[in-house]
Design a protein around this motif. Sequence first.
Motif, PDB file in Angstrom:
ATOM      1  N   VAL A  66       1.395  -0.871  -0.231  1.00 41.19           N
ATOM      2  CA  VAL A  66       0.099  -0.054   0.180  1.00 41.19           C
ATOM      3  C   VAL A  66       1.372   1.159   0.142  1.00 41.19           C
ATOM      4  CG1 VAL A  66      -1.676   1.154   1.474  1.00 41.19           C
ATOM      5  CG2 VAL A  66      -1.586  -1.416   1.137  1.00 41.19           C
ATOM      6  N   PRO A  67       1.185   1.936  -0.783  1.00 43.35           N
ATOM      7  CA  PRO A  67       1.486   3.722  -1.348  1.00 43.35           C
ATOM      8  C   PRO A  67       0.781   3.737  -0.325  1.00 43.35           C
ATOM      9  CG  PRO A  67       0.201   2.963  -2.576  1.00 43.35           C
ATOM     10  CD  PRO A  67       0.301   1.805  -2.261  1.00 43.35           C
ATOM     11  N   LEU A  68       2.357   5.120   0.146  1.00 43.14           N
ATOM     12  CA  LEU A  68       1.525   6.223   1.208  1.00 43.14           C
ATOM     13  C   LEU A  68       2.251   7.536   1.205  1.00 43.14           C
ATOM     14  CD1 LEU A  68       1.067   3.896   5.041  1.00 43.14           C
ATOM     15  CD2 LEU A  68      -0.572   4.667   3.682  1.00 43.14           C
ATOM     16  N   PRO A  69       1.739   8.233  -0.421  1.00 43.19           N
ATOM     17  CA  PRO A  69       2.945   9.002  -0.588  1.00 43.19           C
ATOM     18  C   PRO A  69       3.208   9.852   0.609  1.00 43.19           C
ATOM     19  CG  PRO A  69       0.797   8.904  -1.786  1.00 43.19           C
ATOM     20  CD  PRO A  69       1.144   7.822  -0.978  1.00 43.19           C
ATOM     21  N   ASN A  70       2.746  10.520   1.444  1.00 49.91           N
ATOM     22  CA  ASN A  70       2.293  11.547   2.126  1.00 49.91           C
ATOM     23  C   ASN A  70       2.555  11.524   3.286  1.00 49.91           C
ATOM     24  OD1 ASN A  70       1.040  12.956   0.507  1.00 49.91           O
ATOM     25  ND2 ASN A  70      -0.759  12.568   1.040  1.00 49.91           N
ATOM     26  N   VAL A  71       3.537   9.974   3.872  1.00 52.22           N
ATOM     27  CA  VAL A  71       3.540  10.486   5.149  1.00 52.22           C
ATOM     28  C   VAL A  71       5.534   9.365   5.319  1.00 52.22           C
ATOM     29  CG1 VAL A  71       3.094   8.311   6.814  1.00 52.22           C
ATOM     30  CG2 VAL A  71       1.406   8.650   5.649  1.00 52.22           C
ATOM     31  N   SER A  72       6.462  10.277   6.055  1.00 51.85           N
ATOM     32  CA  SER A  72       7.493   9.729   6.478  1.00 51.85           C
ATOM     33  C   SER A  72       7.784   8.209   6.929  1.00 51.85           C
ATOM     34  CB  SER A  72       7.989  10.658   7.071  1.00 51.85           C
ATOM     35  OG  SER A  72       8.295  11.253   8.313  1.00 51.85           O
ATOM     36  N   SER A  73       8.944   8.057   6.941  1.00 53.37           N
ATOM     37  CA  SER A  73       9.468   6.269   7.222  1.00 53.37           C
ATOM     38  C   SER A  73       8.970   6.550   9.444  1.00 53.37           C
ATOM     39  CB  SER A  73      11.176   6.400   6.400  1.00 53.37           C
ATOM     40  OG  SER A  73      10.845   5.612   5.555  1.00 53.37           O
ATOM     41  N   ALA A  74      10.115   7.994   9.595  1.00 52.11           N
ATOM     42  CA  ALA A  74      10.050   8.010  10.577  1.00 52.11           C
ATOM     43  C   ALA A  74       8.325   8.474  11.914  1.00 52.11           C
ATOM     44  CB  ALA A  74      10.773   9.692  11.002  1.00 52.11           C
ATOM     45  N   ALA A  75       7.761   9.049  10.613  1.00 52.82           N
ATOM     46  CA  ALA A  75       6.187   8.315  11.258  1.00 52.82           C
ATOM     47  C   ALA A  75       5.719   7.423  10.938  1.00 52.82           C
ATOM     48  CB  ALA A  75       5.396  10.126  10.268  1.00 52.82           C
TER      49      ALA A  75
END
Length: 185
Positions: A66-75
């Motif tokens: 599932v692509p999450l283009p608005n979420v950083s890895s850290a978050a």
Amino acid sequence: MAANQVDKGKATTQEPLPLGKKKITLKAEDGHLFEIERSVAMDCLGIVKTFFEENEHDDDNVNVIVPLPNVSSAALTQIIKYCKKHVGFREDEADEPKKAEMKAFDGDFINHQSVDMLKEILLAANYLNVKSLLELAEDNVAERIKNKSVEYVREFFGIENDFTEEEENRLREENSWAFEGVDAD
């Protein structure tokens, strides 16, 4: 079975997994992949549930990206930690010790976030539709800016002052009541 490519919100399927190990892979904006149990993702992440409903993934036994283009890895790392702790927890069904444990976890979890990470978590929780975490982050932001100066709030949110010095002084005079009781930054 060859993997399909992720294409603008479309899922990638891979080899079927054994029934007990259903996983969903989340792809953060920077391309990092996070594997999460399907039950945790479906219970906690509203956007994942919506993704499956819209993309009609009926085969529960296939690993999906599932692509999450608005979420950083850290978050996303922090959100997954939060969701894993909260999965299966229902406040209305929990006993008092469990409620106290979850409240303590929530307080510790959110209070130890830096300002930058808190803002990232807030935006990501909103995007991912993690309502309980969104409310927790909103409350924490409100607490952190409560009784703070305009300058502090501007810095906290990265807002540039667009008033001239004269305009700001006039507003401060006209609304002097709003600047009473402000904590030291």
